[in-house]
Design an enzyme around this catalytic site. Structure first.
Site, mmCIF file in Angstrom:
data_model
loop_
_atom_site.group_PDB
_atom_site.id
_atom_site.type_symbol
_atom_site.label_atom_id
_atom_site.label_comp_id
_atom_site.label_asym_id
_atom_site.label_seq_id
_atom_site.Cartn_x
_atom_site.Cartn_y
_atom_site.Cartn_z
ATOM 1 N N CYS A 382 0.834 -1.207 0.000
ATOM 2 C CA CYS A 382 0.000 0.000 0.000
ATOM 3 C C CYS A 382 0.868 1.258 0.000
ATOM 4 C CB CYS A 382 -0.969 -0.039 1.170
ATOM 5 S SG CYS A 382 -2.298 1.169 1.036
ATOM 6 N N HIS A 508 -3.377 -4.978 0.297
ATOM 7 C CA HIS A 508 -2.951 -5.479 1.606
ATOM 8 C C HIS A 508 -3.053 -7.012 1.596
ATOM 9 C CE1 HIS A 508 -2.532 -1.756 3.972
ATOM 10 N NE2 HIS A 508 -3.459 -1.275 3.167
ATOM 11 N N GLU A 510 -1.524 -9.153 3.188
ATOM 12 C CA GLU A 510 -1.378 -9.780 4.505
ATOM 13 C C GLU A 510 -2.724 -10.191 5.090
ATOM 14 O OE1 GLU A 510 -1.621 -5.271 5.357
ATOM 15 O OE2 GLU A 510 -0.823 -6.605 3.814
#
Length: 537
Positions: A382, A508, A510
């Site tokens: 990001c 993102h 993750e």
């Protein structure tokens, strides 16, 4: 079939791991073939955590449908491997906002709007869902804070009413409570748990199960004491001890028979679970044969929970490579051109995560430049991708004053600009590009090799993006735009072919990583870091 409901509350203090207990139960029930969903009810008045300071509250977890939620939902998803949605995180702010909107519309017919019944009815309406499913469905609902908090009282009263409405064996309450250990006298104390239960009983609630959190082990005699004073069977007092690895929790709670006790309370069968993959993953954690150091260069390093999904995703990448990932926390405000080599020369990978605001930005740019110039494996997320663009523009493409308009509204070379239809006057809350968006990867790119597919989808949370006016200049200078939106309008992912592993994404990733199914970008970063370490040796 009627939905069964499990409410998880906390006693004595917060931060005991209610979310992990709830998520562990979810994993154990799902391993037995039940369909499980999870909810978090937070007593704070914010509409959502989207505008809350990460140093105070931790990360904002984003679901596929674009809801900004509490970080506990990340644990839920990682444990039960289900994508949650807007129904999964409810705050007092959302509850009151909904009631006030109804009042303004005249939905209450001029009646006085009160906590009971209007607030409790609104809360109960958020409990009631999924009753149309044909399969047995178990809803696990965590209430934030502790039973003694003033702001939690409407939720607890709603639970009291709700239990009467759904009837016996259709709901249960688990209390996660602390057993403090006094080292001077070498004693565990049960009084705080007794007090928490007494507080609940004063509200008309009785826990069915007590999960006792303790840093030291205890015997059945202490369980019997808790059971006697808290009015529950001794078999329903379960120990929850400190563990080396977070992902051991479901296996530890399986040994304590949490799922069996829950199924008995809910009148359900409790078949043997299939925990094969989870056991294998935990066994791998105990047999890691490599160690690798990766720097996390960010602005919220005072509270590691601000990057908790990133941390967990790095661990997942380590599991897939049988390597323990040692994270070096680097405060980006302390990094500059003079000390960046000293700060990062001992790591084999660098990660720059997401964030907002201009604090610490120069240090992140220094770290990115160091990674590029020294061929250190790099992953940008990001903001990390946006700053990778800024660094490349300044130091490779020759646009020396390139900047993001987030940090310099008057820049003559805004290589990072606002999303379409957004401007500086927009409110902070609810104006981001949120949720899951598709991305098309360039065939043959590093990203394509890692994902194994050209068509992917990742979750987003950002307000700025790469300015398309500069795309041609970047490509001409050697940057690979390896991922775009399907219409090619938005730059989603970049990589630098001059480096062995240098990749950054506007998304993102993750948020979608799982301990038994690591995200390919994180698995790739750890693999590249291991190779970098080997090359040095």
């Amino acid at each position: 079939m009627a939905t069964k409901y499990v409410f998880v509350t906390g006693g004595v203090v917060s931060g005991l791991g209610k979310g992990i207990t709830a998520a562990s139960l979810g994993r154990l029930l799902k391993a037995r073939g039940y369909k499980v969903t999870m909810q978090k009810f937070d007593p704070y008045l914010n509409i959502d955590p989207g505008t809350m300071n990460p140093i105070q509250h931790g990360e904002v977890f984003v679901t596929d449908d674009g809801t900004e939620t509490d970080l506990d939902l990340g644990h839920y998803e990682r444990f039960i491997d289900e994508s949650l949605d807007k129904n999964s995180n409810v705050t007092s702010g959302k509850v009151y906002w909904s009631i006030l909107q109804k009042e303004r519309r005249g939905d209450f017919g001029g009646h006085t709007v009160q906590v009971i019944p209007h607030v409790t009815n609104e809360i109960k309406s958020r409990f009631y869902r999924n009753d149309t499913d044909e399969d047995m469905h178990i809803a696990i609902i965590e209430v934030g804070g502790t039973v003694g908090d003033i702001e939690s009282q409407p939720f607890l009263e709603a639970i009291r009413q709700f239990q009467h409405e759904v009837g016996p064996q259709n709901s249960m309450i688990i209390l996660v409570s602390l057993l403090p250990y006094l080292r001077c006298s070498q004693e565990l104390k049960t009084k705080p748990t007794q007090a928490a239960v007494k507080t609940m009983q004063g509200m008309g609630l009785q826990p069915d199960v007590i999960v006792a959190r303790s840093e030291v082990d205890f015997d059945d005699e202490l369980k019997d004491k808790i059971a006697l004073f808290c009015n529950i069977p001794a078999d329903n007092v379960l120990k929850n001890l400190d563990l080396k690895y977070l992902y051991e929790a479901p296996l530890a709670m399986e040994k304590e028979h949490l799922a069996q006790v829950a199924c008995k309370c809910l009148g359900l069968e409790c078949p043997e679970p299939d925990l094969t993959d989870w056991n294998e993953m935990v066994n791998t954690l105990y047999s890691l044969n490599h160690t690798v150091s990766i720097a996390l260069v960010g602005k919220y390093t005072q509270l590691h929970d601000a990057y908790i999904s990133v941390v967990e995703a790095l661990k997942h990448g380590g599991i897939s490579n049988k390597a323990e990932v040692n994270i070096k926390w680097v405060d980006s405000e302390t990094i500059n051109d003079e000390n960046v080599a000293k700060a990062l020369s001992d790591v084999d990978g660098i990660l720059v995560p997401g964030g907002f605001g201009d604090r610490g930005i120069d240090g992140m740019v220094c770290a990115i430049r160091y990674a590029r110039e020294n061929n250190v494996p790099f992953l940008g997320l990001c903001l990390g991708m946006q700053l990778s663009i800024v660094e490349f523009a300044r130091n490779v493409a020759g646009i020396h004053d390139a900047d993001s308009i987030e940090f310099n509204a008057g820049t003559q070379h805004p290589v990072i600009a606002f999303l379409p239809d957004h401007d500086a006057d927009d409110e902070l809350g609810g104006t981001l590009r949120l949720g899951s968006y598709p991305c098309t990867l360039k065939e043959g790119s590093l990203a394509h090799r890692l994902y194994g597919s050209c068509d992917i989808a990742e979750r987003h949370r950002h307000r700025y993006e790469v300015n398309n006016s500069f795309r041609e200049a970047f490509v001409n200078a050697g940057l690979c735009i390896c991922g775009t939106s399907p219409d090619n309008r938005i730059v989603e992912m970049i990589e630098n072919p001059s480096c062995d592993f240098f990749i950054a994404t506007q998304a993102h990733p993750e948020l979608k990583s799982r301990p038994n199914r690591p995200h390919p970008l994180f698995a790739g970063l750890v693999e590249a870091a291991l190779k970098h370490e080997e090359s040095k040796n």
